[in-house]
Write a protein that holds these residues in place. Sequence first.
Motif, short mmCIF file in Angstrom:
data_model
loop_
_atom_site.label_atom_id
_atom_site.label_comp_id
_atom_site.label_asym_id
_atom_site.label_seq_id
_atom_site.Cartn_x
_atom_site.Cartn_y
_atom_site.Cartn_z
N LYS A 17 0.83 -1.20 0.00
CA LYS A 17 0.00 0.00 0.00
C LYS A 17 0.86 1.25 0.00
O LYS A 17 0.57 2.24 -0.70
CB LYS A 17 -0.93 0.01 1.22
CG LYS A 17 -2.05 -1.02 1.17
CD LYS A 17 -2.92 -0.92 2.40
CE LYS A 17 -4.06 -1.94 2.36
NZ LYS A 17 -4.90 -1.88 3.58
N ALA A 18 1.93 1.25 0.78
CA ALA A 18 2.81 2.42 0.87
C ALA A 18 3.49 2.69 -0.46
O ALA A 18 3.62 3.85 -0.88
CB ALA A 18 3.85 2.20 1.96
N THR A 19 3.94 1.65 -1.14
CA THR A 19 4.58 1.83 -2.43
C THR A 19 3.63 2.49 -3.42
O THR A 19 4.00 3.43 -4.13
CB THR A 19 5.07 0.48 -2.98
OG1 THR A 19 6.08 -0.05 -2.11
CG2 THR A 19 5.64 0.63 -4.37
N ALA A 20 2.40 2.00 -3.47
CA ALA A 20 1.41 2.57 -4.39
C ALA A 20 1.05 4.00 -4.02
O ALA A 20 0.95 4.88 -4.88
CB ALA A 20 0.15 1.70 -4.41
N ALA A 21 0.89 4.25 -2.71
CA ALA A 21 0.45 5.58 -2.27
C ALA A 21 1.52 6.64 -2.48
O ALA A 21 1.20 7.80 -2.75
CB ALA A 21 0.06 5.51 -0.80
N LEU A 22 2.80 6.26 -2.35
CA LEU A 22 3.88 7.24 -2.42
C LEU A 22 4.50 7.38 -3.81
O LEU A 22 5.44 8.14 -3.99
CB LEU A 22 4.98 6.88 -1.41
CG LEU A 22 4.57 6.98 0.06
CD1 LEU A 22 5.73 6.61 0.96
CD2 LEU A 22 4.08 8.39 0.38
N ARG A 23 3.98 6.68 -4.77
CA ARG A 23 4.58 6.72 -6.10
C ARG A 23 4.52 8.12 -6.70
O ARG A 23 5.50 8.61 -7.28
CB ARG A 23 3.87 5.72 -7.02
CG ARG A 23 4.66 5.36 -8.25
CD ARG A 23 4.15 4.09 -8.88
NE ARG A 23 5.03 3.62 -9.92
CZ ARG A 23 4.92 2.44 -10.50
NH1 ARG A 23 3.98 1.61 -10.13
NH2 ARG A 23 5.76 2.06 -11.45
N THR A 24 3.40 8.78 -6.56
CA THR A 24 3.26 10.14 -7.10
C THR A 24 4.23 11.10 -6.41
O THR A 24 4.87 11.93 -7.06
CB THR A 24 1.82 10.64 -6.93
OG1 THR A 24 0.93 9.75 -7.63
CG2 THR A 24 1.67 12.05 -7.50
N VAL A 25 4.37 10.96 -5.10
CA VAL A 25 5.31 11.81 -4.36
C VAL A 25 6.74 11.52 -4.80
O VAL A 25 7.56 12.43 -4.97
CB VAL A 25 5.15 11.59 -2.85
CG1 VAL A 25 6.19 12.38 -2.06
CG2 VAL A 25 3.75 11.95 -2.39
N SER A 26 7.06 10.24 -5.01
CA SER A 26 8.39 9.87 -5.47
C SER A 26 8.72 10.56 -6.79
O SER A 26 9.80 11.11 -6.98
CB SER A 26 8.49 8.35 -5.66
OG SER A 26 8.54 7.68 -4.43
N HIS A 27 7.77 10.53 -7.71
CA HIS A 27 8.00 11.15 -9.02
C HIS A 27 8.20 12.65 -8.89
O HIS A 27 9.06 13.24 -9.58
CB HIS A 27 6.82 10.84 -9.94
CG HIS A 27 6.75 9.41 -10.36
ND1 HIS A 27 5.77 8.92 -11.19
CD2 HIS A 27 7.55 8.36 -10.06
CE1 HIS A 27 5.96 7.64 -11.39
NE2 HIS A 27 7.03 7.27 -10.71
N ALA A 28 7.43 13.27 -8.02
CA ALA A 28 7.59 14.71 -7.82
C ALA A 28 8.95 15.04 -7.24
O ALA A 28 9.62 16.02 -7.66
CB ALA A 28 6.47 15.23 -6.91
N LEU A 29 9.41 14.25 -6.27
CA LEU A 29 10.72 14.49 -5.68
C LEU A 29 11.84 14.27 -6.69
O LEU A 29 12.83 15.02 -6.74
CB LEU A 29 10.93 13.57 -4.47
CG LEU A 29 10.11 13.92 -3.23
CD1 LEU A 29 10.22 12.82 -2.19
CD2 LEU A 29 10.57 15.25 -2.64
N ALA A 30 11.69 13.23 -7.52
CA ALA A 30 12.69 12.97 -8.55
C ALA A 30 12.75 14.12 -9.54
O ALA A 30 13.83 14.52 -10.01
CB ALA A 30 12.37 11.67 -9.27
N GLY A 31 11.59 14.70 -9.84
CA GLY A 31 11.55 15.85 -10.72
C GLY A 31 12.28 17.05 -10.14
O GLY A 31 12.98 17.78 -10.85
N LEU A 32 12.13 17.24 -8.85
CA LEU A 32 12.82 18.37 -8.18
C LEU A 32 14.33 18.12 -8.21
O LEU A 32 15.12 19.09 -8.35
CB LEU A 32 12.34 18.49 -6.74
CG LEU A 32 10.90 18.96 -6.54
CD1 LEU A 32 10.55 18.95 -5.05
CD2 LEU A 32 10.70 20.36 -7.11
N ASP A 33 14.77 16.87 -8.07
CA ASP A 33 16.20 16.56 -8.11
C ASP A 33 16.81 16.93 -9.46
O ASP A 33 17.97 17.34 -9.53
CB ASP A 33 16.44 15.07 -7.84
CG ASP A 33 16.19 14.69 -6.39
OD1 ASP A 33 16.13 15.61 -5.56
OD2 ASP A 33 16.03 13.49 -6.10
N ARG A 34 16.03 16.76 -10.52
CA ARG A 34 16.55 17.08 -11.84
C ARG A 34 16.56 18.56 -12.12
O ARG A 34 17.20 19.01 -13.04
CB ARG A 34 15.72 16.36 -12.92
CG ARG A 34 15.97 14.86 -12.96
CD ARG A 34 15.40 14.25 -14.22
NE ARG A 34 13.95 14.29 -14.22
CZ ARG A 34 13.16 13.33 -13.75
NH1 ARG A 34 13.70 12.26 -13.24
NH2 ARG A 34 11.86 13.42 -13.78
#
Length: 474
Positions: free
Chosen positions: A457-474
């Motif tokens: 559940k955590a993996t699915a719920a945090l996927r959008t946040v992960s993508h946003a954070l990865a975008g900020l890193d770039r």
Amino acid sequence: MPQILAFDLGGSSLRLALVGDDGVFHVSVRKPLRIAGDGKARFEADPMAWWQAFQIACRDLVSQGADFSRVIAVAGCGFTRSQVFLGTGNTVLRSAITFQDSRAAEVLATLRATTTGLDTVGPFDPLARLLWVRHHQPEVWAGLRKVVEPKDFLNLMLTGVAVSDSISQTPMSRVLDADETLLSRLEINPAILPETRAPFDEVGRVQPGLPGPLGQMAGIPVYCGSIDTWACVLGSGALTPGVAYSISGTSDVSGAISACRHKAEGLLTVEWGPNLWQLGGPSQGAATRLNWALERLVPRSTRHSALAAALVDNRPAPLFLPYLDGERTPFWDADLRGAFLGLSAAHDSRDMLRAVAEGMNYLARDILDRAETAIGTPVSHVCFSGGLAATPALCQLKADVLNRPVLVPDNHETGLMGAARVAQGRTAGAQPPAARRYDPDPLRRARHDDRFALFRKATAALRTVSHALAGLDR
């Protein structure tokens, strides 16, 4: 007694052994290696460092009493989804791009907008790495004549022949089988792809004039071999329908073997022999995840002692999502990111280390659960090998999390054993090696069932946040 020179090329080390027909290791040696990375998207290694380590390792074997005049064959295995770029005369054009590398994501996203057939190609795929080199290093691309895997490069240096095996080339062949016109539309010359052979086929003969003890092997056959996963599965006795495998070294690979083809979302379906199909795949890290945690949490402890202390504790640990470099199986998502969830002031470094070890195994359970669901029956047991299988506490944790008996071969060098079996012509059905058995603990198993459900559940719920954070890193 005739002997086989077996090698296992990993991301962090090269291992060589002289193995008798009875499977006994007469002498063996390990040489450390290094993959350089920026900790984000770029990971590379120098292929000539592998060849240099191979030569040094052979000299070390001689210093231990090895007689290379008794060697009758060479066979090896190696880490995969890594590309060696060769030019005219099989010269190395640039550092190899290794399995963790996801730098091609941006180029791939741009090309998807104008080219059909790339929807199933991810940044970890060989084709994506080729597209990145063409876009960013045109001088390398102009001189490119062949692309091979790491194990194939060592075979090339021994024989002068640049070929690969069909299993290593599955990521590329899967894409091209789905769209035969894709390479021509991308203006990629198919001649850069290697000829493929079966793992048990001969590549060629050791060429004369090689330095040191290698010179004594001129004219003996070198067998193709395959990826380290396949060799470890063969060497651990898991290349049998109804059995699962888990290999934890630099990276982690899990899957199940069946007698016929099955498909599951996020998993790789690969033919590994007659009536032998693998359903599973590699994740981004195993020892790398634990080393990351050990260096930060318990820097003055050894891996074995730190894990033994951490895993003996039954207190609830935080929930760890192990996606520090994105993730391959079963998500194929370069922008996933790791996290500790449920962290409180009561948790200490041992709790967090235990969380990392659990998170790695929850990911392995996700892969096994998908595979068993697709096959329709549970596996009888899991054969566990790789460097981390030498830690009993991790073996028991794996049995508890997977809720399956775990068998750990007494000889931990299953990749070398599998490579030796290649030269001996032995495939499925060979006598399984002696192994130690770990059975699931009923109480711990039930607790891990609940935590695994939250992990998903955590993996699915945090996927959008992960993508946003990865975008900020770039």
